[in-house]
Design a protein around this motif. Structure first.
Motif, PDB file in Angstrom:
ATOM      1  N   GLU A 142       7.943 -22.476  -7.423  1.00 30.25           N
ATOM      2  CA  GLU A 142       8.840 -22.231  -8.541  1.00 30.25           C
ATOM      3  C   GLU A 142       8.282 -22.917  -9.789  1.00 30.25           C
ATOM      4  O   GLU A 142       7.403 -23.762  -9.703  1.00 30.25           O
ATOM      5  N   MET A 143       8.819 -22.555 -10.941  1.00 31.75           N
ATOM      6  CA  MET A 143       8.331 -23.152 -12.184  1.00 31.75           C
ATOM      7  C   MET A 143       8.679 -24.632 -12.262  1.00 31.75           C
ATOM      8  O   MET A 143       7.852 -25.447 -12.650  1.00 31.75           O
ATOM      9  N   SER A 179       9.226 -15.179  -8.650  1.00 30.91           N
ATOM     10  CA  SER A 179      10.159 -16.264  -8.327  1.00 30.91           C
ATOM     11  C   SER A 179      11.583 -15.938  -8.764  1.00 30.91           C
ATOM     12  O   SER A 179      12.535 -16.429  -8.192  1.00 30.91           O
ATOM     13  N   LEU A 180      11.731 -15.082  -9.818  1.00 30.73           N
ATOM     14  CA  LEU A 180      13.080 -14.714 -10.241  1.00 30.73           C
ATOM     15  C   LEU A 180      13.527 -13.396  -9.632  1.00 30.73           C
ATOM     16  O   LEU A 180      14.702 -13.071  -9.630  1.00 30.73           O
ATOM     17  N   ASP A 181      12.600 -12.602  -9.142  1.00 28.39           N
ATOM     18  CA  ASP A 181      12.920 -11.293  -8.583  1.00 28.39           C
ATOM     19  C   ASP A 181      11.978 -11.052  -7.427  1.00 28.39           C
ATOM     20  O   ASP A 181      10.914 -10.488  -7.595  1.00 28.39           O
ATOM     21  N   PRO A 182      12.291 -11.487  -6.209  1.00 24.68           N
ATOM     22  CA  PRO A 182      11.326 -11.494  -5.132  1.00 24.68           C
ATOM     23  C   PRO A 182      10.881 -10.094  -4.718  1.00 24.68           C
ATOM     24  O   PRO A 182      11.691  -9.214  -4.456  1.00 24.68           O
ATOM     25  N   GLN A 212      -3.355 -24.909 -18.893  1.00 26.87           N
ATOM     26  CA  GLN A 212      -2.924 -25.440 -17.606  1.00 26.87           C
ATOM     27  C   GLN A 212      -1.509 -26.002 -17.693  1.00 26.87           C
ATOM     28  O   GLN A 212      -1.170 -26.744 -18.610  1.00 26.87           O
ATOM     29  N   ILE A 213      -0.694 -25.618 -16.707  1.00 19.79           N
ATOM     30  CA  ILE A 213       0.688 -26.084 -16.613  1.00 19.79           C
ATOM     31  C   ILE A 213       0.939 -26.534 -15.172  1.00 19.79           C
ATOM     32  O   ILE A 213       0.556 -25.849 -14.213  1.00 19.79           O
ATOM     33  N   THR A 214       1.569 -27.665 -15.021  1.00 16.14           N
ATOM     34  CA  THR A 214       1.960 -28.151 -13.689  1.00 16.14           C
ATOM     35  C   THR A 214       3.257 -27.472 -13.275  1.00 16.14           C
ATOM     36  O   THR A 214       4.244 -27.498 -14.017  1.00 16.14           O
ATOM     37  N   LEU A 215       3.261 -26.846 -12.094  1.00 21.08           N
ATOM     38  CA  LEU A 215       4.416 -26.107 -11.627  1.00 21.08           C
ATOM     39  C   LEU A 215       5.015 -26.750 -10.379  1.00 21.08           C
ATOM     40  O   LEU A 215       4.346 -27.523  -9.688  1.00 21.08           O
TER      41      LEU A 215
END
Length: 958
Positions: free
Chosen positions: A136-137, A41-44, A85-88
């Motif tokens: 994305e985050m 996402s930061l460096d495609p 677990q993280i919601t993105l």
């Protein structure tokens, strides 16, 4: 803590076409393989490499659902923190409750900070939202990362990638960076908050991490100054006068105020107004205390008024029925006493404050109360709470204590005031990772760049195996090894394949049986890669390779000071024909590293290899104990080559070393290698020397069981001993029996697994006329030489050369012919200033006065008593004159009331022979005399070689 142990790592190559190799060590490469692509996402879509894991799918899912704590996963060759677990994505995160969003942010923050401070690594999270396409985050999570790093440097330290339902943040190790034009630099470690406040105008400002170093340095300097008389009293008087000049002091002296009256002064640098909250007043006061008390204490002191309106300056107080005065006092005082402090002063002073509760009167009756706290400026930093900074310690993510945080924040290169002309910096703490220690080399020795070119020179083209001698040994011992290795390195175009019989042992880990060799690939357009070649398939082979690669990566960053993005990939190969040549067990979950983790050019490869030189050649300097901080020195090439020997092929070895060539250093390091090579305990390795001081010195290192030769011959209880190191063997004697024969019997009693017997000696330093018990020179078949003298300053080295020439011309009869020919190959490290003086006196009283005066001169110049040794010819002379020396020292101490007064108990007084094998910066030789004229020059040589910088030989006229 939940930890998964069932992962097995592997690295999967593509394009394994066999090619006919050229004769080693130069290997013609094939084309560089096409790397796989991944979305960041930061460096495609950069190129990437990956570390793979095989695991039970249900275990993986259970781990991904585990959301209660951070987990340091131990099955990767890198630090990997699983945050659950993280919601993105921005949309999904906007729909979260504030509590959940904050919890997830906190986990990301802690993991990122811990990795930045611990050498870098990977944050792994399971996506709570089911998205097949990349997301994305979320801006709040990105903002969390910016709390450590300026936006312009965000991608320098963080890169992200989504793979399936896993999302990864790749974290580079923190480094402080170069000093800017205004003299500021990034702090030594990352923190979410310094928890240090200072007063600026009418505000309490949280200090930026960049300002903390200067603040702490000033506080430390001021604390030292304040303790000296009479300046301490002067400063206290100044502070009291400042309070008197402050109009708030007049109000503070009162007992009551009128409700609604307007105080005749506004908020200022030294005054803060606060109103009481409407409920839970003691808790409210307790919560505002840390910020404002810290700010006042860290600046110039001041007054905190609670119960005054900040805009109108009206006295409002708190209604008496709403507050318990005794409880308010207790809560307030407890809150202040609990504020974290780090003491720079010896008195360990407390926070100096005065609490007053003033009555507030309305219409002549008691209405309520105003709380006023007067705070004095503190000589030591006062924190509002423990600084918010984390680090990985073993398997845990730990918050740094206040003391740890201050120590790391103030970490700088040591003050080598007395050694600046003796040593050259090889690795400075400036711009280096948080755990890096400074590295120095003696002047006149090779720099790390020179050592790297000698050991690990990157070829102009092609791939080379190094060291060539080991490559030839391994390929001659193991049929098919050459073809196997060529097949693996075929895709790479340029670089080095660095071979070792065990990279684990090189990194101070235990060796694994069944490992033929390890090979570290450092190649262009590839990340570093560690191969482990096994004799046959072994379920633990991958765990061994992973552990070794993990340790190597950590050491390259934290010891070698490497500041680039770094991972070390792993691959296990099997040589036996009945096994596959690769450790495949099936497919599994993979972690792909971004393209930035490739070594793209020769500059990056050489930077990494110079860090590798520091990892392999560094050892703890003797200066560490003197300066109170960890300092590393580098081995010479000659020392490293001896240390790198195959112990199984060199079980008995005689090391002849000139004075100051580093024999004792090598002896200590080889004992560590023995422990790791053979899986020994400390009590299975015996160190034997002639004198008690050297025995005590080695015994404190906790690497072996240390004894003197006399104890060795008298003690029969050595059943556990397998390996023996003999030091200063030229001074051994046969008065208690044949020590060499006993040592051989002990080390060879296990016929199937004989032990190690290494003997260090220097015939030039023979200080007796008896037979030493050493075998004839012709019988010392396995022999190495250390002929590069690295210890002594130039004038002392010149004196040593002259003495050795004299000894060589007229050697004592007990020194074997031919043993002194090493002098022809002697090399002397030059460039260290010092002095060597020989003086004559008519009486011992003159010598004593001279030594006392010189000692005081050196102590005033910054040396410590531990830098000085006063050496006599015999132990009887030490006892005879010891009292005279100490009386003179104490008398001079009484007449000189300052910090440089001589501390007699800390200056060493001993005999030359008992001090053999040790060293000091300053050595006084008191009237050296030998019982036998034939060894007088040997005695002088032994005496002189003990001095690093300053040597004084003080003689009595007959």
């Amino acid at each position: 803590m939940f930890v998964v142990f069932s992962f097995v790592l592997y690295f999967k190559f593509t394009n394994h076409e066999t090619v006919k190799p050229r004769t080693p060590p130069s290997i013609k490469p094939g084309k560089t393989r096409n790397p796989r692509q991944c979305a960041l996402s930061l460096d495609p879509q950069p190129r990437c490499v990956f570390a793979g894991v095989l695991c039970n799918f249900q275990v993986l899912m259970d781990m991904e659902n585990h959301n209660s704590s951070l987990v340091v996963e131990l099955s990767y060759p890198d630090l990997v923190i699983n945050v659950g677990q993280i919601t993105l994505s921005e949309v999904n995160r906007n729909g979260l409750e504030d509590t959940q969003r904050d919890q997830e942010r906190k986990k990301i923050i802690q993991a990122a900070c811990a990795l930045l401070n611990s050498g870098g690594g990977v944050i792994r999270m399971a996506m709570a939202n089911n998205h097949e396409h990349p997301v994305e985050m979320g801006q709040d999570l990105e903002r969390s990362l910016r709390e450590f790093i300026p936006s312009s440097e965000l991608q320098t330290f963080f890169e992200t990638k989504q793979q399936g339902r896993c999302f990864y943040i790749f974290v580079k190790s923190w480094s402080s960076g170069p000093v800017s034009e205004d003299g500021s630099t990034n702090p030594r470690i990352c923190s979410l908050s310094s928890s240090l406040y200072h007063r600026s105008g009418t505000s309490a400002i949280l200090m930026d991490s960049r300002d903390v170093f200067k603040f702490l340095k000033t506080k430390k300097s001021n604390a030292k100054t304040l303790e000296e008389e009479p300046s301490c009293k002067v400063r206290k008087v100044e502070h009291r006068q400042l309070h008197k000049l402050n109009p708030a002091s007049l109000i503070f002296q009162k007992d009551q105020l009128e409700y609604g009256e307007i105080l005749p002064f506004p908020e200022s640098q030294h005054v803060e107004f606060k109103q009481f909250s409407t409920k839970r007043i003691p808790e409210y006061v307790k919560n505002i205390i840390p910020k404002y008390i810290s700010a006042f204490a860290n600046t110039e002191g001041g007054y905190l008024f609670i119960g005054v309106h900040d805009k109108s300056k009206k006295v409002l107080g708190c209604a008496k029925e709403n507050v318990d005065i005794d409880l308010l006092k207790k809560k307030t005082e407890d809150a202040i006493h609990k504020l974290p402090r780090v003491h720079f002063c010896q008195s360990r002073c407390q926070i100096d404050f005065t609490l007053k509760i003033l009555d507030v009167v309305a219409n002549g009756e008691l209405y309520g109360y105003v709380c006023v706290i007067r705070v004095e400026p503190s000589c030591c930093p006062v924190f509002s709470e423990v600084p918010k900074s984390w680090m990985v310690k073993g398997e845990n993510i730990c918050s740094l204590t206040t003391e740890e945080w201050v120590g790391m924040m103030m970490d700088t290169d040591p003050d080598l005031q007395n050694f600046s002309k003796d040593f050259e910096s090889q690795l400075s703490l400036c711009s280096r990772p948080p755990h890096t220690r400074p590295v120095y080399s003696k002047k006149g020795l090779e720099h790390k760049e020179t050592l790297q070119q000698h050991l690990f020179s990157v070829p102009l083209e092609g791939l080379q195996c190094t060291p060539e001698s080991l490559w030839k040994e391994l390929t001659s011992e193991h049929e098919g090894l050459e073809e196997l290795i060529h097949k693996q390195i075929h895709p790479f175009s340029r670089g080095l394949l660095i071979l070792s019989r065990s990279w684990a042992v090189d990194l101070n880990l235990q060796e694994k049986q069944g490992v033929i060799c390890d090979a570290l690939l450092v190649a262009q357009n590839s990340p570093p890669m560690l191969y482990t070649i096994l004799e046959k398939q072994d379920a633990d082979g991958q765990l061994y390779c992973t552990r070794t690669a993990f340790t190597l990566k950590q050491k390259l960053v934290n010891t070698g000071g490497y500041t680039g993005k770094l991972c070390v990939m792993t691959r296990v190969l099997h040589l036996s024909p009945e096994s596959n040549t690769e450790s495949f067990e099936g497919s599994g979950s993979l972690i792909y590293y971004p393209e930035s983790y490739y070594l793209v050019d020769i500059q990056q490869m050489e930077a990494l290899l110079q860090s590798l030189v520091i990892v392999l050649l560094s050892f703890r300097s003797f200066l560490s104990d003197q300066l109170g901080c960890e300092i590393l020195n580098l081995l010479t090439m000659q020392q490293y080559e001896i240390l790198s020997k195959n112990l199984r092929k060199n079980r008995e070895l005689f090391i002849h070393g000139l004075p100051g060539s580093g024999k004792t250093i090598i002896a200590m390091m080889i004992m560590n290698k023995i422990k790791n090579n053979f899986g020994c305990e400390e009590n299975e390795i015996l160190y034997v020397c002639e004198n008690q001081l050297l025995k005590d010195f080695i015994g404190k290192k906790n690497i072996c069981h240390a004894v003197t030769r006399t104890t060795f011959m008298r003690n029969l209880n050595f059943e556990k001993i397998q390996h023996i190191i003999i030091d200063e063997a030229q001074n051994f004697r046969m008065e208690n029996g044949d020590w060499y024969d006993k040592a051989k019997i002990i080390t060879q009693r296990r016929k199937d697994r004989p032990g190690i017997l290494w003997i260090f000696l220097d015939y030039f330093q023979t200080s007796h006329m008896d037979f030493s018990g050493l075998p004839d020179l012709s019988a010392q078949n396995s022999r190495e030489e250390l002929n590069r003298v690295v210890r002594n300053a130039d004038p002392i080295a010149k004196y040593l050369q002259d003495k050795m020439e004299m000894i060589k011309k007229m050697p004592p009869p007990n020194i074997p012919p031919g043993s002194l020919e090493i002098l022809h190959e002697a090399e002397w490290a030059q460039g260290v200033q010092g002095n060597c003086e020989i003086k004559w006196f008519s009486a011992m009283s003159g010598i004593i006065t001279y030594v006392v005066d010189k000692c005081q001169f050196f102590l005033r110049g910054g040396y410590s008593p531990e830098d000085i040794a006063v050496l006599f010819s015999k132990t009887l002379e030490v006892e005879k004159y010891k009292d005279n020396f100490q009386k003179a020292m104490k008398k001079r101490r009484m007449s000189q009331n300052n910090d440089t007064s001589i501390l007699a108990s800390h200056i060493l007084l001993d005999s030359v022979r008992r001090f053999s094998g040790l060293e000091r910066n300053i050595v006084f030789g008191i009237n050296p005399r030998a019982a036998e004229p034939a060894i007088f020059d040997n005695l002088l040589l032994c005496l002189a070689s003990r001095a690093r910088k300053h040597l004084y030989i003080l003689m009595l006229r007959c």
